[in-house]
Write a protein that holds these residues in place. Structure first.
Motif, PDB file in Angstrom:
ATOM      1  N   LEU A 238       8.185 -11.580   1.886  1.00 32.48           N
ATOM      2  CA  LEU A 238       7.979 -10.281   1.273  1.00 32.48           C
ATOM      3  C   LEU A 238       8.354 -10.434  -0.193  1.00 32.48           C
ATOM      4  CD1 LEU A 238       7.351  -7.266   1.630  1.00 32.48           C
ATOM      5  CD2 LEU A 238       9.791  -6.919   1.959  1.00 32.48           C
ATOM      6  N   VAL A 239       7.331 -10.385  -1.051  1.00 27.81           N
ATOM      7  CA  VAL A 239       7.589 -10.624  -2.464  1.00 27.81           C
ATOM      8  C   VAL A 239       8.127  -9.366  -3.123  1.00 27.81           C
ATOM      9  CG1 VAL A 239       6.519 -11.219  -4.662  1.00 27.81           C
ATOM     10  CG2 VAL A 239       5.852 -12.411  -2.571  1.00 27.81           C
ATOM     11  N   GLU A 240       7.494  -8.260  -2.814  1.00 26.58           N
ATOM     12  CA  GLU A 240       7.900  -7.035  -3.488  1.00 26.58           C
ATOM     13  C   GLU A 240       7.650  -5.836  -2.580  1.00 26.58           C
ATOM     14  OE1 GLU A 240       6.491  -7.022  -7.425  1.00 26.58           O
ATOM     15  OE2 GLU A 240       7.367  -5.093  -7.919  1.00 26.58           O
ATOM     16  N   PHE A 241       8.539  -4.889  -2.600  1.00 23.49           N
ATOM     17  CA  PHE A 241       8.401  -3.706  -1.767  1.00 23.49           C
ATOM     18  C   PHE A 241       8.916  -2.511  -2.549  1.00 23.49           C
ATOM     19  CE2 PHE A 241      10.268  -1.105   1.858  1.00 23.49           C
ATOM     20  CZ  PHE A 241       9.050  -0.513   2.139  1.00 23.49           C
ATOM     21  N   GLY A 242       8.087  -1.488  -2.677  1.00 27.79           N
ATOM     22  CA  GLY A 242       8.573  -0.334  -3.424  1.00 27.79           C
ATOM     23  C   GLY A 242       7.552   0.783  -3.444  1.00 27.79           C
ATOM     24  N   GLU A 243       7.767   1.734  -4.326  1.00 27.94           N
ATOM     25  CA  GLU A 243       6.840   2.845  -4.466  1.00 27.94           C
ATOM     26  C   GLU A 243       5.470   2.307  -4.854  1.00 27.94           C
ATOM     27  OE1 GLU A 243       7.577   6.016  -3.944  1.00 27.94           O
ATOM     28  OE2 GLU A 243       9.681   5.569  -3.481  1.00 27.94           O
ATOM     29  N   THR A 244       4.428   2.854  -4.241  1.00 24.45           N
ATOM     30  CA  THR A 244       3.088   2.350  -4.507  1.00 24.45           C
ATOM     31  C   THR A 244       2.741   2.431  -5.990  1.00 24.45           C
ATOM     32  OG1 THR A 244       2.385   3.024  -2.330  1.00 24.45           O
ATOM     33  CG2 THR A 244       0.646   2.655  -3.948  1.00 24.45           C
ATOM     34  N   GLY A 245       3.067   3.570  -6.594  1.00 23.98           N
ATOM     35  CA  GLY A 245       2.745   3.747  -8.007  1.00 23.98           C
ATOM     36  C   GLY A 245       3.369   2.655  -8.847  1.00 23.98           C
ATOM     37  N   GLN A 246       4.605   2.369  -8.530  1.00 27.56           N
ATOM     38  CA  GLN A 246       5.324   1.383  -9.330  1.00 27.56           C
ATOM     39  C   GLN A 246       4.745  -0.015  -9.114  1.00 27.56           C
ATOM     40  OE1 GLN A 246       8.530  -0.445  -7.726  1.00 27.56           O
ATOM     41  NE2 GLN A 246       8.192  -1.821  -9.456  1.00 27.56           N
ATOM     42  N   ILE A 247       4.412  -0.365  -7.842  1.00 31.11           N
ATOM     43  CA  ILE A 247       3.869  -1.694  -7.552  1.00 31.11           C
ATOM     44  C   ILE A 247       2.563  -1.899  -8.309  1.00 31.11           C
ATOM     45  CG2 ILE A 247       2.829  -3.119  -5.745  1.00 31.11           C
ATOM     46  CD1 ILE A 247       5.537  -3.119  -4.933  1.00 31.11           C
ATOM     47  N   PHE A 248       1.733  -0.858  -8.345  1.00 29.73           N
ATOM     48  CA  PHE A 248       0.415  -1.057  -8.935  1.00 29.73           C
ATOM     49  C   PHE A 248       0.428  -0.953 -10.464  1.00 29.73           C
ATOM     50  CE2 PHE A 248      -1.026  -0.568  -4.632  1.00 29.73           C
ATOM     51  CZ  PHE A 248      -2.089  -1.436  -4.591  1.00 29.73           C
ATOM     52  N   THR A 249       1.376  -0.189 -11.009  1.00 33.85           N
ATOM     53  CA  THR A 249       1.357  -0.055 -12.469  1.00 33.85           C
ATOM     54  C   THR A 249       2.346  -0.993 -13.142  1.00 33.85           C
ATOM     55  OG1 THR A 249       2.933   1.748 -12.246  1.00 33.85           O
ATOM     56  CG2 THR A 249       0.616   2.345 -12.463  1.00 33.85           C
TER      57      THR A 249
END
Ligand SMILES: Nc1ncnc2c1ncn2[C@@H]1O[C@H](COP(=O)(O)OP(=O)(O)OP(=O)(O)O)[C@@H](O)[C@H]1O
Ligand SMILES: [Mg+2]
Lengths: 265, 450
Positions: A238-249
């Motif tokens: 699992l490389v990264e996990f978080g709020e969708t908005g934050q992951i994509f922006t």
């Protein structure tokens, strides 16, 4: 009960529905999932993204113990559903799967009538006392699966006779007919056209009011549209996990960024 | 462009016209044409063999389905059968078949006179063209209905096998030169009776339904009783092998952990399928008869032995059809919270059922045609002369089976039995073809797409 983080999270608005810690999955000698920690929140859509073969399906299957049926698969770590370890010896996977439903990547309706496809789950769990109640459950599930209008006149026709997209929506209807608390969806839209996809996404958004939904998808746009949380897997980690908005922006990890911008996978 | 040299450089491919074939394509096409020819040849050879088989069997076997009968008016003389005239059944029973022969002799004498047949044969020799069972047939008739004594009744007697063979062309005046059981004069007499319409060759249902007969009476032998024996054996096989085989396969395929033990079991089941059937026969002899003291020659024992033989076939085909059910169906069932057993019984088994049924029917068909194991448990060589009365007797009293009966007839010296062996093969084949057709129909009918 065993973890401080739960106390902390209780302060947040959303409750943690499933809590996965130090998870490893092995297929024989293949180490398919390496030390994954994920919290699935209640009334939230969580998206799993990542390149092909990175272990999204494998991890998803851990959440309702579908890996039990694969010879040679070994699961380690703790998976808690509402604070109870789902891999506890006392847990019957059958009861677990009634609570944690699943929609598979490939539409797999039973070679039975459309009605029986949907009614099967409620029937084996004894959710209807009579035919009228069952009719109601079936209709409700098919309506929520966004397929009712297409099949209402041929409920006795075989489910396998539907188109691929219709079959998938039938499978979704079948999964929600048993009223699960968590719905796992493995690339549910890979066989659907844009209209059906939009319907399913609408459905997922609606399901979020009551359940938590975990969706595996290869479409970045879809993940961005339907999910609140996103987990990016790469090579079993699992490389990264978080709020969708934050992951994509604003991804933290360079690998996430390259994947989202289309440079790996 | 048309004059492609055989050593055209590989690079030329790009330039050539589509309308001319290059050497490589032509070679490939020739190879393909050759292969097709081989394939068609192989199929033709197979078909030819089938035709030879069917023609041989039909041409040799159909004779057994017709039989020569002699129609004769017999006067049931009171002074021979019931001297006191009391119609007391016990007294009538005292007259043995031997006492009935004079009646038949007399009947021939009158018949010959009536039809104006001139013959030097004594009545006794005239009557010798009948089967040896004629007197017994007469006696059975009288015992069944003593009130007929004193009347003249028209009977249809079996002609003996030589006369029957004469009508079928098997026996000729040359072939009986050294035959003590029939003479040229008797054949002349037969010719005269044919002319008088008293001897006729007609369809003989008794060959299909009747019982086997002793060495001296091939004309009376039938398949019926051994057919009943076979049916009882198949019943045992079906009742035992189907549930055991299906249960074992479901467990192995769906529930058993995959480890070395199940591997060993799997290999051994495949091995079992290859064990020669005679081995099962000797096993049956040792275990069921010598150790468990079940009766010799009983269809129950035959059925048990054939069950052992059929089990691997059923297990292998059942497992194959369970395997062919896509795993996504199991996932689907488990995914909505069905238990393993519900997934198997609600979804997998119904989809596998046609395959299982086909395998079972083919296994049964194999068992039906099996002779070798029956040899060892005494079902071969047994003269199946009495049909069993009831199911218990059907299972436990000695009987034969169709293939054993055929083997038995083929072994006997009289060529009349040989014809019956071929006739029996037709019945056996009809059974097998019916079963296989049933298997195909079931497969077609219940085949489902997913
Ligand atoms: N039944 C299995 N037996 C052995 N190895 C498996 C099995 N299923 C998956 N794997 C391996 O585990 C790894 C992860 O597979 P998984 O199916 O979870 O990938 P995925 O992320 O879902 O990929 P995709 O996006 O293509 O569906 C892969 O390397 C795969 O080869
Ligand atoms: Mg996958």
């Amino acid at each position: 009960m065993n973890d401080m983080s739960r106390v902390e999270r209780a302060v947040e608005i959303k409750q943690t529905k499933m809590e996965c810690r130090d998870c490893h999955v092995y297929y024989g000698d293949t180490h398919a999932i390496k030390n994954v920690n994920v919290d699935i929140e209640d009334k939230t859509v969580t998206a799993f993204i990542g390149p092909s073969g990175c272990g999204k399906s494998t991890f998803l299957r851990c959440l309702n113990r579908m890996n039990d049926t694969i010879a040679g698969a070994r699961v380690e770590g703790s998976f808690m559903l509402d604070g109870e370890d789902i891999y506890d010896k006392r847990v019957d996977p059958v009861q677990l799967r009634a609570k944690v439903g699943m929609v598979f990547q490939k539409p797999n309706p039973f070679p039975k009538s459309i009605y029986d496809n949907v009614a099967y789950g409620p029937r084996i769990h004894g959710l209807a006392r009579n035919r009228a109640e069952m009719d109601e459950i079936v209709e409700k599930a098919l309506r929520r699966g966004a397929i009712w209008d297409e099949v209402k006149d041929r409920l006795d026709a075989p489910g396998t006779g539907l188109s691929g997209g219709q079959q998938q929506r039938l499978c979704i209807a079948r999964a929600i007919a048993t009223e699960p608390e968590v719905l796992l969806m493995d690339e549910p839209c890979s066989a659907l056209d844009p209209i059906a996809t939009a319907q399913v996404e609408e459905l997922i958004d609606e399901l979020r009011q009551n359940y938590s939904v975990v969706i595996v998808t290869h479409s970045m746009q879809q993940a961005a549209r339907v999910s609140q949380k996103t987990a990016f897997f790469h090579l079993g980690q699992l490389v990264e996990f978080g709020e969708t908005g934050q992951i994509f922006t604003n991804p933290e990890d360079p690998r996430t960024e390259s994947y989202i911008t289309g440079r790996i996978g | 462009m048309t004059d492609l040299t055989p050593d055209a450089a590989p690079g030329r491919r790009h330039g050539g016209s589509l309308l001319t074939l290059d050497a490589r394509t032509r070679r490939r096409n020739r190879a393909e044409a050759r292969f097709r020819a081989y394939g068609i040849g192989a199929i033709l050879i197979g078909l030819l063999m089938l035709v030879v088989l069917v023609v041989t069997i039909v041409s040799r076997g159909t004779g057994a389905y017709t039989q020569t009968f002699v129609t004769l008016d017999v006067e049931l003389l009171e002074n021979k059968l019931d001297k006191k005239g009391t119609r007391d059944i016990e007294a009538i029973k005292k007259v043995s078949t031997f006492g009935y022969t004079p009646l038949i002799n007399a009947a021939f004498e009158t018949a010959a006179q009536k039809a104006g047949i001139e013959t030097a044969l004594k009545p006794k020799d005239q009557a010798a063209i009948l089967s040896k069972s004629a007197a017994a047939q007469l006696r059975d008739y009288v015992l069944a209905d003593p009130s007929r004594i004193g009347q003249t009744v028209s009977f249809r007697f079996l002609a003996n096998s030589r006369v029957d063979g004469y009508l079928k062309g098997r026996v000729t005046r040359e072939s009986i030169a050294n035959d003590k059981s029939i003479s040229a004069e008797q054949l002349d007499f037969v010719d005269q009776l044919i002319a008088a319409g008293m001897i006729r060759k007609t369809f003989n249902l008794d060959f299909i339904l009747g019982s086997d007969a002793s060495d001296q009476r091939p004309e009376a032998a039938g398949m019926g009783v051994s057919m009943v024996g076979s049916l009882f054996m198949m019943l045992v096989v079906l009742v035992l092998a189907l549930p055991i085989g299906v249960a074992a396969s479901i467990y192995l395929e769906e529930f058993a952990p995959k480890n070395w033990l199940t591997d060993v079991i799997e290999v051994n089941i495949s091995n079992l399928a290859a064990v020669p059937s005679i081995v099962f026969g000797i096993l049956g002899l040792a275990v069921f008869i010598n150790y468990m003291h079940l009766p010799m020659s009983a269809p129950l024992v035959g059925g048990l032995v054939l069950t052992l033989m059929t089990l691997p076939t059923i297990i292998i085909s059942t497992r194959a059809s369970l395997k062919s059910v896509p795993p996504s169906i199991r996932d689907a069932a488990l995914g909505v919270g069905a238990s393993k057993m519900q997934a198997v019984f609600h979804h997998v088994l119904p989809l596998a059922a046609p395959g299982i049924l086909t395998g079972t029917i083919i296994g049964l068909a194999q068992a039906l045609g099996e002779t070798a194991p029956l040899l060892l448990i005494g079902m071969v060589g047994f003269i199946a002369s009495n049909p069993p009365d009831g199911i218990a007797a059907g299972l436990l009293s000695p009987n034969s089976a169709m293939p054993a009966q055929i083997y038995e007839w083929a072994k006997r010296a009289d060529p009349a039995f040989y014809e019956r062996a071929w006739g029996g093969i037709i019945i056996l084949l009809v059974f097998l073809v019916t079963m296989n057709t049933l298997a195909v129909i079931l497969r077609r009918r219940f085949e489902r797409r997913w």
